[in-house]
Design an enzyme around this catalytic site. Structure first.
Site, short mmCIF file in Angstrom:
data_model
loop_
_atom_site.label_atom_id
_atom_site.label_comp_id
_atom_site.label_asym_id
_atom_site.label_seq_id
_atom_site.Cartn_x
_atom_site.Cartn_y
_atom_site.Cartn_z
CE LYS A 27 -3.70 -0.49 2.24
NZ LYS A 27 -4.58 -0.78 3.38
NE ARG A 96 -6.70 2.44 4.35
CZ ARG A 96 -7.04 2.41 3.07
NH1 ARG A 96 -6.63 3.37 2.25
NH2 ARG A 96 -7.76 1.42 2.58
N GLY A 105 -8.40 -7.13 4.42
CA GLY A 105 -9.22 -7.22 5.61
C GLY A 105 -8.61 -7.97 6.78
CG MET A 107 -2.79 -7.42 9.08
SD MET A 107 -1.07 -7.07 8.71
CE MET A 107 -1.17 -6.50 7.02
NE ARG A 340 -5.95 -4.63 -3.18
CZ ARG A 340 -6.53 -4.79 -2.02
NH1 ARG A 340 -5.82 -4.66 -0.91
NH2 ARG A 340 -7.82 -5.07 -1.93
CG HIS A 456 -13.94 -9.62 3.99
ND1 HIS A 456 -14.39 -10.89 4.32
CD2 HIS A 456 -12.66 -9.56 4.43
CE1 HIS A 456 -13.44 -11.54 4.94
NE2 HIS A 456 -12.37 -10.77 5.04
CB SER A 787 12.50 -42.59 -10.57
OG SER A 787 11.27 -41.92 -10.41
CB CYS A 855 7.82 -41.20 -9.89
SG CYS A 855 8.64 -42.28 -8.71
CE1 TYR A 875 10.58 -39.30 -14.61
CE2 TYR A 875 12.71 -39.45 -15.69
CZ TYR A 875 11.75 -39.99 -14.85
OH TYR A 875 11.95 -41.21 -14.27
#
Length: 903
Positions: A27, A96, A105, A107, A340, A456, A787, A855, A875
């Site tokens: 902010k 703020r 919302g 804080m 933002r 919110h 693997s 894997c 991979y």
């Protein structure tokens, strides 16, 4: 952290920029950036996150902070021509929060600081609006009392409702100055009763206490829960923004709103947002009053509307992204209070990324960074069947898309409780507030009767990827009686099933059936990019997936055990099979052959059991190799302990006991029960399994190798191109692998000699034990590939039994911050990851051409894929449904690494 005497803790809005988010928070950095752009930002200053860190660590503010704040406050007062809280024409400020990452919302914020019993009259005279002054004062006491002094917010709400009831009005805007004076007196009594002290009349004390409260709000339960949910580090701290107040509650020529430069739900260009006349910003965000669409501002105040449209265009071009903007109009003067990069739905993310490429604002590499695998996974969830017979009971604002079905619940506690019992729930509220976060996380979706796309509920739901419908005004929500009433009088009680469509805003009674998403149909080859909305989304996904496939280095394989899964995986873009678990081929009717093997008393009986399994195994492999023709297939030899193929010990004991009591034949069951007892292990996952089975049960692994080799030979004869890799599980020492490899090579040579078909079958191992990882250099002498079985490796590194610990204490570990996320969900880079890295390096040092893959389930986890790219694996392999996610993240990892290198 220790305090540096030369450290600067306060920055004027004119001193920062958007690149200082670590220091000034999102902010503060963006307020500074807008100030630099010459946009109308009320003057103010930012207290840094470093000050917050000192406070949180030491329990007190940095010694230099008060003097720095005083100096900046003096400069602000000089600029504004008035002093904080002075009796006549007072300067008022907001305090703020503002962390590096948006936490909507979560804080604290306090507006109208500087008002007191004395200065409220000065504000009334200066504004020539007595009602406005007393409305602002009651807001200060209400916010300050709840946020700073810890008073239960319901007490203030009840007092306000009482005042409205006395006046017989529905809205607080219908209360006049005299009414609000009484409300202020009532609020002050609440503060005195609940805290034992009077509401502070000194303006500087108000500001200092509010700053401290914002610091403390970093560690509230809801803030910590949100950070865990969004994986935001807990050590960042929050900045504090002190900004001169501008007032949207001065009358009909004033107001406040939230705007988006594009629709955050769909990504489409247009005018999106909410506006509320004669209100302050918290009224919009909290959703306590229903707003009008932003487009209505054009008819309300065209001058401000035109200026806002120009600013929105400027900001989107400057930030090269969707921007979320908060603004206030004070008697026709537009002020920018925040911007933002806006949260958006998954579909909007893909659409916006490709739109910005087409506009020339970003390139494809940057577009790929604007989307995530988690968002792609959301797009693959089912949606409601539009052809189904449904009972619609209401409609609200489509705030966050998806198809959510569950039992209606009316508070967060019940949502969490029922969810933990396995129930799917829809959280229904008049409006949500930050205290509802745990219920929102637990619910399948959120429905509110108030609020809009910027409330919110909407903002948080979009950030979490939760289905949300807001502002369904025709539905009357009664949280005390735990029910919802439709416009025609139908009552929905708690526990009744409802369905909500976050893409249309429609609300249905009962369960609505779902159909596959268009994105899944695209991956399945049943949908192509076209002109309608679904096809537009598919086109965006197609473009970014195509780019990800072009740039990624990591190949993506599938965990698949049969031809059907293999074919689906191939349609989803799999480049082979990284894990075929052969134990799944031993289930069902084939258990009888495994039982015969276990019960075999002689070599002949054992060989007969294996001979019976051989053709079945061969058929499985022929189908699998055909489905994956031309692509590598890694077949893991039998891994789990043999008792898993036998009946449950309790069930078997009961069967034997009943047979004996009835004097019925039970010889076979008795032999099975004896075998179950013989094979019983205290910890079977660390017992006779994997390579150990192959070494102590003669012929088991050689039967499987023979079936694999004969299937490969058959495919070659059929002009196929089998590319088979045989994987030995649970190896802990190179000697185990050498013995099994020698036997396997003999079998393969026999098949080659008998069939005349030349076979090139690679032999390797799964690295899933810490010892295997630390001796990987030795094991690589006998292995052509590794693997990494990260599921078992995580268990053995941590000493966890996954099936037990996730249900028993993982929740506590997550709540206490020991885990940011479960190590079974995302790779533990410092522990398990360190072993993967060192084993990969050691393996390549011994055998430079060794093939390296993973894997475990981590192969489809977005964050883990980035780690495997960094480590240099060849991979990843994952379940078929997660293949697109892994492909996208592999591309993002490559693009991100390339961008870092170029910088």
């Amino acid at each position: 952290m220790s305090e540096n005497n030369d450290q600067k803790f306060v920055y004027d809005f004119t001193e920062g920029n958007r690149d200082l988010k670590d220091l000034l928070g999102g902010k503060g950095a963006n307020l500074a950036e807008m100030t630099n752009l010459g946009l109308p930002v009320p003057p103010g200053f930012t207290i840094t996150t470093e000050a917050c860190k000192v406070y949180l660590e030491s329990g007190s503010e940095p010694a230099a902070l008060r003097d720095e704040v005083s100096a900046h406050l003096d400069a602000l007062e000089t600029r504004m021509g008035k002093k904080l809280g002075q009796a006549d024409d007072p300067l008022l400020v907001s305090v703020r929060s503002g962390a590096k990452f948006s936490m909507p919302g979560m804080m604290d914020t306090v507006l109208n600081i500087g008002l007191s019993d004395e200065s409220v009259n000065g504000l009334a005279a200066q504004a020539d609006n007595e009602r406005f002054a007393w409305d602002s004062y009651r807001r200060l006491i209400q916010m300050f009392g709840k946020t700073v002094l810890g008073v239960d917010g319901e007490l203030f709400e009840e007092a306000l409702d009482e005042a409205k009831a006395t006046k017989n009005v529905a809205s607080d805007t219908d209360l006049d100055a005299a009414d609000l004076r009484k409300v202020v007196e009532h609020f002050k009594k609440i503060v005195k009763t609940e805290t034992g002290r009077d509401f502070p009349q000194d303006a500087r004390e108000q500001m200092d206490l509010a700053i401290e409260a914002v610091f403390n709000s970093w560690n509230t339960d809801r803030a910590k829960l949100y950070r865990r949910q969004e994986r935001i580090p807990s050590d960042l701290g929050t900045a504090v923004n002190v900004c001169s107040m501008v007032f949207g509650n001065l009358g009909p020529d004033s107001g406040t709103g939230v705007a988006f430069t594009r629709d955050p739900a769909s990504g489409h260009a247009g005018v999106y947002g909410d506006y509320l006349q004669n209100a302050q910003g918290e009224d919009v965000v909290a959703g306590i009053r229903n707003t009008v669409p932003l487009a209505d501002l054009e008819s309300i105040d065209k001058t401000s509307y035109d200026q806002l449209m120009h600013i929105m265009s400027t900001l989107e071009t400057h930030y090269k992204d969707l921007c979320d903007i908060e603004f206030t109009i004070e008697r026709g003067q537009l002020w920018m209070l925040q911007t933002r990069v806006g949260k958006r739905t998954a579909g909007a993310a893909f659409r916006i990324a490709t739109q910005l490429v087409d506009q020339g604002l970003i390139d494809e590499a940057e577009a790929l960074q604007r989307v995530t695998g988690a968002q792609l996974a959301q797009l693959m969830f089912p949606k409601f069947d539009e052809t189904a017979k449904v009972e619609q009971i209401g409609r609200g604002i489509a705030a966050s898309p998806g198809a959510a079905v569950g039992k209606a619940v009316f508070d967060s506690y019940t949502a969490v409780k029922w969810s933990r019992s396995g129930e799917k729930v829809i959280l229904i509220r008049r409006e949500t507030n930050p205290d509802d976060l745990d219920g929102m996380i637990a619910a399948e979706g959120i429905l509110t009767s108030r609020g809009g796309k910027t409330s919110h509920a909407a903002v948080v739901a979009r950030g979490m990827g939760k289905t949300c419908v807001c502002g369904a005004e025709e539905l009357e929500v009664d949280t005390k009686r735990r029910r919802m009433t439709t416009s025609d009088g139908q009552v929905v009680e708690e526990g009744d099933v409802v369905s909500i469509d976050g893409s249309t805003g429609k609300v249905y009674l009962g369960e609505v059936p779902v159909v596959p998403s268009p994105v899944v149909e695209y991956f399945e080859g049943r949908m192509h990019a076209g002109a309608d909305d679904a096809d537009e989304l598919v086109a965006a996904v197609h473009r970014l997936m195509a780019y990800a496939d072009r740039v990624r280095r990591l190949r993506v394989r599938a965990n698949a055990d049969n031809a059907e899964d293999a074919l689906r995986a191939r349609r989803f873009g799999a480049q082979g099979i990284g894990l075929c678990r052969t134990e799944h081929m031993f289930l069902g009717e084939r258990r009888q052959f495994v039982e015969r093997l276990i019960l075999a008393d002689t070599d002949t009986e054992r060989e007969e059991a294996l001979e019976a399994l051989l053709p079945l195994q061969k058929t499985d492999f022929v189908e699998l190799f055909e489905a994956m023709d031309g692509l590598p297939v890694t077949v893991r030899l039998l891994d789990p302990p043999l008792h898993e193929f036998l009946p449950d010990i309790t069930e078997l004991s009961v069967r034997v006991a009943l047979a004996e009591s009835r004097k019925e034949p039970h010889e076979n069951d008795l032999r099975l029960l004896q075998a179950v007892h013989r094979l019983h292990e205290q910890n079977p996952m660390l017992g006779l399994r994997g390579v150990r089975l192959g070494l102590v049960i003669p012929g088991l692994f050689t039967m499987q190798v023979r079936a694999i080799a004969e299937a490969a030979a058959q495919r070659v004869d059929a002009k196929g191109d089998p590319r088979v890799e045989i994987m030995i599980p649970l190896v802990g020492t190179v000697q185990e692998l050498e013995i099994v490899r020698e036997e396997a090579e003999q079998v393969i040579a026999e098949v080659v000699a008998r069939t005349g078909v030349e076979l090139k079958l690679a032999l390797g191992t799964m690295i899933e034990l810490p010892r295997a990882a630390v001796t990987a250099g030795q094991i690589a002498e006998a292995a052509e590939f590794f693997s990494f079985g990260t599921n078992d490796l995580t268990q053995t590194v941590w000493g966890f039994s996954r099936d037990d610990v996730e249900a028993s204490f993982f929740t506590a570990y997550l709540e206490k911050g020991i885990f940011g996320v479960s190590p079974f969900e995302t790779i533990d880079k410092d522990g398990v990851g360190a072993l993967v890295r060192s084993a990969a390096q050691a393996g390549r040092a011994t055998r430079p051409d060794i093939k390296l893959g993973v894997c475990g389930e981590h192969g489809g986890d977005p964050e883990s894929v980035h780690f495997f790219h960094e480590v240099g694996l060849d991979y990843v392999s994952c379940s078929p449904f997660r293949i697109p996610v892994a492909r996208l993240e592999a591309g993002r990892a490559a693009a991100e690494a390339k961008g870092s290198d170029s910088r």
